[in-house]
Design a protein around this motif. Structure first.
Motif, PDB file in Angstrom:
ATOM      1  N   UNK A   1       0.783  -1.230   0.000  1.00  0.00           N
ATOM      2  CA  UNK A   1       0.000   0.000   0.000  1.00  0.00           C
ATOM      3  C   UNK A   1       0.809   1.271   0.000  1.00  0.00           C
ATOM      4  N   UNK A   2       2.147   1.173  -0.018  1.00  0.00           N
ATOM      5  CA  UNK A   2       2.983   2.373  -0.035  1.00  0.00           C
ATOM      6  C   UNK A   2       3.104   2.916  -1.455  1.00  0.00           C
ATOM      7  N   UNK A   3       2.827   4.204  -1.627  1.00  0.00           N
ATOM      8  CA  UNK A   3       2.939   4.835  -2.934  1.00  0.00           C
ATOM      9  C   UNK A   3       4.400   4.920  -3.378  1.00  0.00           C
ATOM     10  N   UNK A   4       4.604   4.916  -4.689  1.00  0.00           N
ATOM     11  CA  UNK A   4       5.943   5.124  -5.256  1.00  0.00           C
ATOM     12  C   UNK A   4       6.133   6.634  -5.394  1.00  0.00           C
ATOM     13  N   UNK A   5       7.042   7.187  -4.623  1.00  0.00           N
ATOM     14  CA  UNK A   5       7.247   8.633  -4.583  1.00  0.00           C
ATOM     15  C   UNK A   5       8.314   9.030  -5.597  1.00  0.00           C
ATOM     16  N   UNK A   6       7.956   9.928  -6.488  1.00  0.00           N
ATOM     17  CA  UNK A   6       8.836  10.307  -7.592  1.00  0.00           C
ATOM     18  C   UNK A   6      10.158  10.899  -7.097  1.00  0.00           C
ATOM     19  N   UNK A   7      10.095  11.775  -6.128  1.00  0.00           N
ATOM     20  CA  UNK A   7      11.325  12.427  -5.651  1.00  0.00           C
ATOM     21  C   UNK A   7      12.262  11.437  -4.966  1.00  0.00           C
ATOM     22  N   UNK A   8      11.711  10.380  -4.358  1.00  0.00           N
ATOM     23  CA  UNK A   8      12.567   9.378  -3.731  1.00  0.00           C
ATOM     24  C   UNK A   8      13.249   8.505  -4.780  1.00  0.00           C
ATOM     25  N   UNK A   9      12.598   8.312  -5.923  1.00  0.00           N
ATOM     26  CA  UNK A   9      13.257   7.624  -7.034  1.00  0.00           C
ATOM     27  C   UNK A   9      14.457   8.434  -7.513  1.00  0.00           C
TER      28      UNK A   9
ATOM     29  N   UNK B   1       0.401   5.340 -19.707  1.00  0.00           N
ATOM     30  CA  UNK B   1       1.558   5.987 -20.291  1.00  0.00           C
ATOM     31  C   UNK B   1       2.554   6.425 -19.239  1.00  0.00           C
ATOM     32  N   UNK B   2       3.765   6.736 -19.697  1.00  0.00           N
ATOM     33  CA  UNK B   2       4.820   7.188 -18.804  1.00  0.00           C
ATOM     34  C   UNK B   2       4.568   8.638 -18.389  1.00  0.00           C
ATOM     35  N   UNK B   3       4.933   8.955 -17.137  1.00  0.00           N
ATOM     36  CA  UNK B   3       4.782  10.315 -16.633  1.00  0.00           C
ATOM     37  C   UNK B   3       5.783  10.550 -15.517  1.00  0.00           C
ATOM     38  N   UNK B   4       6.017  11.803 -15.215  1.00  0.00           N
ATOM     39  CA  UNK B   4       6.928  12.185 -14.144  1.00  0.00           C
ATOM     40  C   UNK B   4       6.091  12.567 -12.929  1.00  0.00           C
ATOM     41  N   UNK B   5       5.823  11.601 -12.069  1.00  0.00           N
ATOM     42  CA  UNK B   5       5.012  11.872 -10.892  1.00  0.00           C
ATOM     43  C   UNK B   5       4.891  10.646 -10.022  1.00  0.00           C
ATOM     44  N   UNK B   6       4.207  10.799  -8.891  1.00  0.00           N
ATOM     45  CA  UNK B   6       4.015   9.690  -7.965  1.00  0.00           C
ATOM     46  C   UNK B   6       3.070   8.643  -8.565  1.00  0.00           C
ATOM     47  N   UNK B   7       3.212   7.404  -8.104  1.00  0.00           N
ATOM     48  CA  UNK B   7       2.317   6.326  -8.510  1.00  0.00           C
ATOM     49  C   UNK B   7       1.551   5.863  -7.282  1.00  0.00           C
ATOM     50  N   UNK B   8       0.238   5.977  -7.333  1.00  0.00           N
ATOM     51  CA  UNK B   8      -0.604   5.576  -6.207  1.00  0.00           C
ATOM     52  C   UNK B   8      -0.717   4.057  -6.149  1.00  0.00           C
ATOM     53  N   UNK B   9      -0.630   3.505  -4.948  1.00  0.00           N
ATOM     54  CA  UNK B   9      -0.706   2.065  -4.729  1.00  0.00           C
ATOM     55  C   UNK B   9      -1.825   1.790  -3.731  1.00  0.00           C
ATOM     56  N   UNK B  10      -2.747   0.901  -4.083  1.00  0.00           N
ATOM     57  CA  UNK B  10      -3.861   0.571  -3.203  1.00  0.00           C
ATOM     58  C   UNK B  10      -3.392  -0.242  -2.001  1.00  0.00           C
TER      59      UNK B  10
END
Length: 391
Positions: free
Chosen positions: A334-342, A364-373
């Motif tokens: 359930x932890x989101x993928x945080x763009x800045x931490x990448x 599609x590809x984007x520069x931002x966070x990825x929400x995880x359920x």
């Protein structure tokens, strides 16, 4: 030296200073202890030999702590939290044979891929009336190298006129290297996240102590009515990534509170201490596959294997499988993928001047966070990370 600040070994240089000071105390301040004098040479020889026991004493001290222990010392710490190192494992699968109808292919029949990865059949198989038969196989050598794609096991090692062809309709999987020190350390730390029993954290901690379980979370319904996800009142649902269903059910039974109902789409029957059979329910987590594109501007300090280091750094953060077959837990359920931490993980590799990063799941590809359920866990594999570096 051991004090309230911890252990500090005496280095070779420290021992020389102490021994020269003692020599001046015994023989007078004018004694020659330079490195070319007879006494100075003896002092330096003894200082070198004395430095070795200090090094070993330091190793013994740090072997007692999971963050600094290595190798077999880590293995001996594992039982204190109920885990053991995962051994290397063999890839398994199945192959389809074509040949003479009624021919019996004995167990141990050897097949391979064109690249030289060998497999043997685990049981005998008799070809049916159409000359077809299927047999389970296992890789001859343990490790991730045995994980091969479908349609790649096509060669018969010892030709047999009654067997004309072989092919694997599905991929061979399950092979892995022995759990590395970093993997074991990460799993050790996760497994002690909750002690005792009858709490959400203790159930999660117990699940993480199961071999092959890489992530787990527990969601409870504290109300008296069924919630929006279908969980009955006063129940909980465990989501688990990996692991054997019977071992998971037994772990839940051993740690859950009495009278509390379990919920999920997987049911396993386990036996309690009184010998009664109990039905335990849970759910396997959904893996959210992450795909990454990384464009690196590098400088002269960028290492030769910098692209591989970047992939490994991203896998360690998100979680998934590295090129050597190592599995990293990474983000929790359930932890989101945080763009800045990448981005931060990439900059830990020396020689990175600038980064352009895009991430995607199914879209599609984007520069931002990825929400995880809450019932998902983000995972990335080595082949899904595209790295391009340029000066």
């Amino acid at each position: 030296m051991l004090d309230s600040q911890g252990f500090k070994r005496k280095r070779y240089a420290d021992l020389i200073v102490e021994m020269e000071a003692k020599a001046r105390e015994v023989y007078g301040e004018t004694i020659n202890t330079s490195e070319r004098s007879p006494l100075g040479i003896l002092l330096r020889i003894f200082a070198w030999f004395l430095s070795k026991p200090w090094e070993k004493a330091e190793d013994v001290y740090y072997s007692a702590y999971i963050n600094t222990a290595q190798g077999i010392q880590q293995d001996r710490l594992g039982p204190y939290v109920g885990i053991t190192r995962i051994p290397e494992q063999f890839a398994t699968g199945s192959v389809n044979f074509t040949g003479e109808a009624g021919h019996m292919i004995a167990a141990g029949f050897s097949v391979r891929t064109p690249s030289g990865i060998y497999f043997t059949t685990l049981s005998g198989v008799t070809l049916d009336g159409t000359g077809l038969g299927m047999a389970p196989i296992r890789a001859s050598a343990a490790g991730a190298r045995g994980n091969v794609a479908a349609g790649t096991i096509v060669e018969i090692v010892n030709p047999n006129p009654n067997v004309t062809s072989v092919a694997n309709g599905t991929a061979a999987a399950g092979g892995r290297e022995k759990e590395s020190d970093s993997e074991f350390r990460e799993r050790f730390q996760l497994s002690v996240s909750g002690g005792g029993a009858s709490t959400v954290d203790s159930i999660r901690g117990a699940l993480l102590r199961i071999a092959d379980v890489r992530a787990a979370t527990v969601i409870e319904n504290t109300t008296l009515v069924t919630d929006s996800a279908g969980r009955p009142g006063k129940s909980f649902q465990a989501y688990v990534l990996g692991g054997d269903s019977q071992a998971i059910a037994q772990s839940i039974l051993d740690t859950k509170a009495a009278g509390i109902e379990t919920y999920g789409d997987v049911s396993s029957i386990v036996t309690d201490l009184s010998g009664l059979e109990r039905t335990i329910k849970f759910s396997y987590a959904e893996e959210l596959a992450i795909h990454l594109r990384v464009n690196i501007t590098r400088n002269d300090q960028y290492p030769a294997d910098g692209d591989e280091q970047i992939r490994t750094a991203l896998i360690r953060y998100i979680g998934g499988e590295a090129s050597d077959g190592s599995l990293y837990s990474g983000l929790g359920m359930g932890n989101d993928v945080i763009y800045t931490k990448l981005i931060s993980a990439i900059f830990k590799v020396e020689g990175v001047e600038d980064v352009e990063l895009e991430a995607a799941t199914t879209g599609g590809y984007s520069a931002g966070n990825i929400a995880v359920l809450s019932n998902q866990v983000a995972q990335v594999v080595y082949s899904d990370i595209e790295v391009v570096s340029h000066a």
